[in-house]
Design an enzyme around this catalytic site. Structure first.
Site: not given
Ligand code: PPS
Length: 569
Positions: A195, A203, A289
């Site tokens: 991240t 998350h 994604r």
């Protein structure tokens, strides 16, 4: 195949401590290259095995293979060019075969490299093939064309010492430190989460689910090297991650910081991230994604398809050596008061979601961020770093001819802002700056540029620290004004005000008697008379002084500031 078990150490490029001390002394006599921040990140991961099996910066043949088909010359999967870009001048000073010293920005020698290859890359081809388009809207393409040197050097590295970090030292681990820790605590299946953003409840839910699904422990593995320009700084993010870490069941989850310089290369980047995590001893990797997506291209379209990264990863999963866990987009379901994967929401239920843009807006305007979305500790950290616009620093940059009224309006504005209070105000007036900051400079193009860039630097520091900088130089060149804008905008708002008094009116007023001298040729290179002025094309505000008094002009600026949310109404 370069597979290594996640229990065995990964090969590093460091020499022993004693050899390093010797080498460091010898290397002081070599020609040396001062590494850029990005090269320091790359070198660290080369040396500690994070980029295994690379043994140095890519040779020309490896580079061509990586650019064209993601493989080094010997067929190893490697999707990202790890190149040592240098200036033409430095490259010309070298012989192929020569050893060079690689130094950090303070001059400490971190490694030596034997230069086996030197070539001028085709950067447009690299952009097309690696990043998908030669489009400057892509941050790595922009870097390639505007920051990276013209020539690449390749060759094997001998590691002397790790780059020094003073922040979060206990949270930084080399691949072998992580592997050893996994062995020690008995973690065998480890899913890594990459991240570059603060973590919110969604998350936490998705990573927790991913770990359960893979029957693995979870490693939060945030990037603290270089991320996308404009991202939340890593200091703030790490404080946020530490707060979120407490929300996971103890002993299932850990966090380690990765000093990677991201390229935002979407699909290729995902494959690269997977290889790096394999080297750090992980067995699974979450790919989402639009993984490592760079945002929109210059036509306003996404650079990559939303699932391109997952597809490319899947194709190469066996060679990467980690299993992909696909990221579920998690949304909050109001009726159930809990998170669900977006495709599993019970019919008829209400979905709540806050996009990244909406979150930034709420932070900027000081609006509520609900508890279902994030953890109060995270929001508190973000608010500290990103106060609402009305509390952030900013710069007002007046530009116009000598005698246009810039200084007078700037003074009035300063007084009005001081009357309001709340933030410190500094006036960087043309004349004052030339007395204190730029006393040795004249009025050649070169000197004017230096002068304006100094003003820009001071203004950007004031802006960064939450103050108001008011600048009032002539600043005749558009390119230099643009450079100042860029400097300031990385820290806060920039308001360009063109004081549009015509040259005829300035000359008629001739308050300092300078126009007369300029006409007589007694002052050379005088702006508007014998030196050019680029009229600002799109300033935030243009004020006309012919027909409006100073108070009114300053008031127009205040209204604009209010309109931009920079001062509370
Ligand atoms: S620049 O071009 O932005 O670096 O100029 P700046 O620092 O604002 O300085 C402009 C003031 O210097 C005086 N001055 C001249 N101006 C323009 N051209 C020439 N050759 C020149 N020589 C001296 C002039 O008083 C300017 O002050 P202002 O406040 O603009 O009237």
């Amino acid at each position: 195949m370069n597979m290594i078990s996640n229990l065995a150490p990964v090969p590093e490029l460091y020499v022993s401590y004693d050899s390093a001390q010797k080498l460091k002394v010898e290397a002081a006599n070599l020609k040396s290259h001062d590494l850029t921040p990005r090269q320091i990140c790359d070198l660290e991961l080369l040396m500690n095995g994070g980029f295994y099996p690379l043994k140095g910066f890519l040779s020309e043949a490896d580079y061509n293979g990586v650019v064209e088909n993601m493989r080094t010359e010997d067929g190893t999967l490697w999707p990202m060019p790890i190149t040592l870009d240098v200036s033409e001048k430095f490259a010309e000073s070298l012989e192929v075969g020569e050893d060079i010293a690689l130094r950090d920005q303070e001059g400490v020698i971190l490694a030596t490299m034997t230069v086996t290859d030197r070539w001028v890359p085709n950067k447009s081809k690299e952009a097309e093939m690696v990043f998908g388009a030669d489009d400057l809207a892509h941050p790595a393409v922009n870097y390639l064309h505007h920051t990276a040197g013209k020539v690449y050097l390749g060759g094997p590295i001998v590691g002397i010492q790790q780059p020094i970090h003073y922040d979060f030292r206990a949270r930084r681990d080399t691949p072998n430190e992580l592997r050893a820790w996994f062995r020690k605590v008995g973690w065998r299946r480890i899913v890594a989460f990459q991240t570059r953003n603060p973590l919110h409840r969604a998350h936490q839910e998705l990573t927790f689910r991913a770990a359960k699904e893979a029957q693995a422990n979870l490693l939060i593995h945030p990037v603290v090297g270089m991320t996308k320009p404009g991202d939340v700084d890593h200091f703030t993010r790490v404080r946020c991650y530490e707060a979120v870490l407490d929300k996971y069941p103890a002993a299932t989850t850990n966090m380690s910081l990765l000093n990677l310089a991201m390229r935002m290369a979407g699909p290729r980047e995902a494959v690269w991230h997977g290889i790096i995590r394999r080297n750090h001893g992980c067995t699974h990797f979450i790919v989402g994604r639009d993984h490592a997506g760079p945002g929109k291209n210059s036509q306003g379209k996404d650079f990559y398809g939303p699932y391109d990264a997952q597809e490319l990863f899947k194709q190469h999963e066996a060679e990467i050596g980690v299993e992909m866990v696909d990221f579920k987009h998690m949304v909050y379901v109001q009726e159930k008061a809990q998170y669900y994967p977006a495709n599993e929401v019970p019919e008829g239920d209400t979905v709540l979601d806050i996009s990244g843009t909406e979150l930034r807006r709420r932070l900027a305007e000081g609006l509520e961020i609900p508890e279902w979305f994030s953890f109060p500790e995270v929001v508190k950290e973000l608010r500290k770093t990103k106060p609402p616009r009305s509390k952030q620093g900013f710069t007002v940059f007046f530009t116009g001819f000598s005698g246009s009224g810039k200084s007078t309006i700037a003074n009035a504005l300063m007084v009005k802002l001081m009357e309001m209070g709340g933030r410190p105000v500094t006036l960087l007036d043309g004349d004052v700056v030339r007395k204190h900051l730029s006393s040795e400079l004249g009025f050649s193009k070169e000197h004017r540029d230096i002068n304006i860039k100094r003003i820009g630097y001071v203004a950007s520091e004031i802006t960064k620290n939450g103050g108001i900088a008011i600048c009032a130089p002539i600043a005749p060149y558009a390119a230099t004004r643009r450079a100042v804008r860029e400097m300031v905008e990385s820290y806060g708002a920039f308001l360009e005000v063109h004081v549009a008094t015509s040259i005829e009116e300035c000359e008629r007023r001739d308050r300092k008697g300078l126009y007369k001298l300029a006409r007589e040729g007694k002052i050379k290179e005088f702006t508007g008379i014998s030196d050019p002025y680029d009229v600002p094309e799109n300033p935030e505000l243009r004020v006309e002084t012919e027909g409006a008094d100073v108070d009114n002009c300053a008031h127009q600026v205040l209204l604009k500031l209010e309109n931009m949310g920079l001062i509370a109404g």
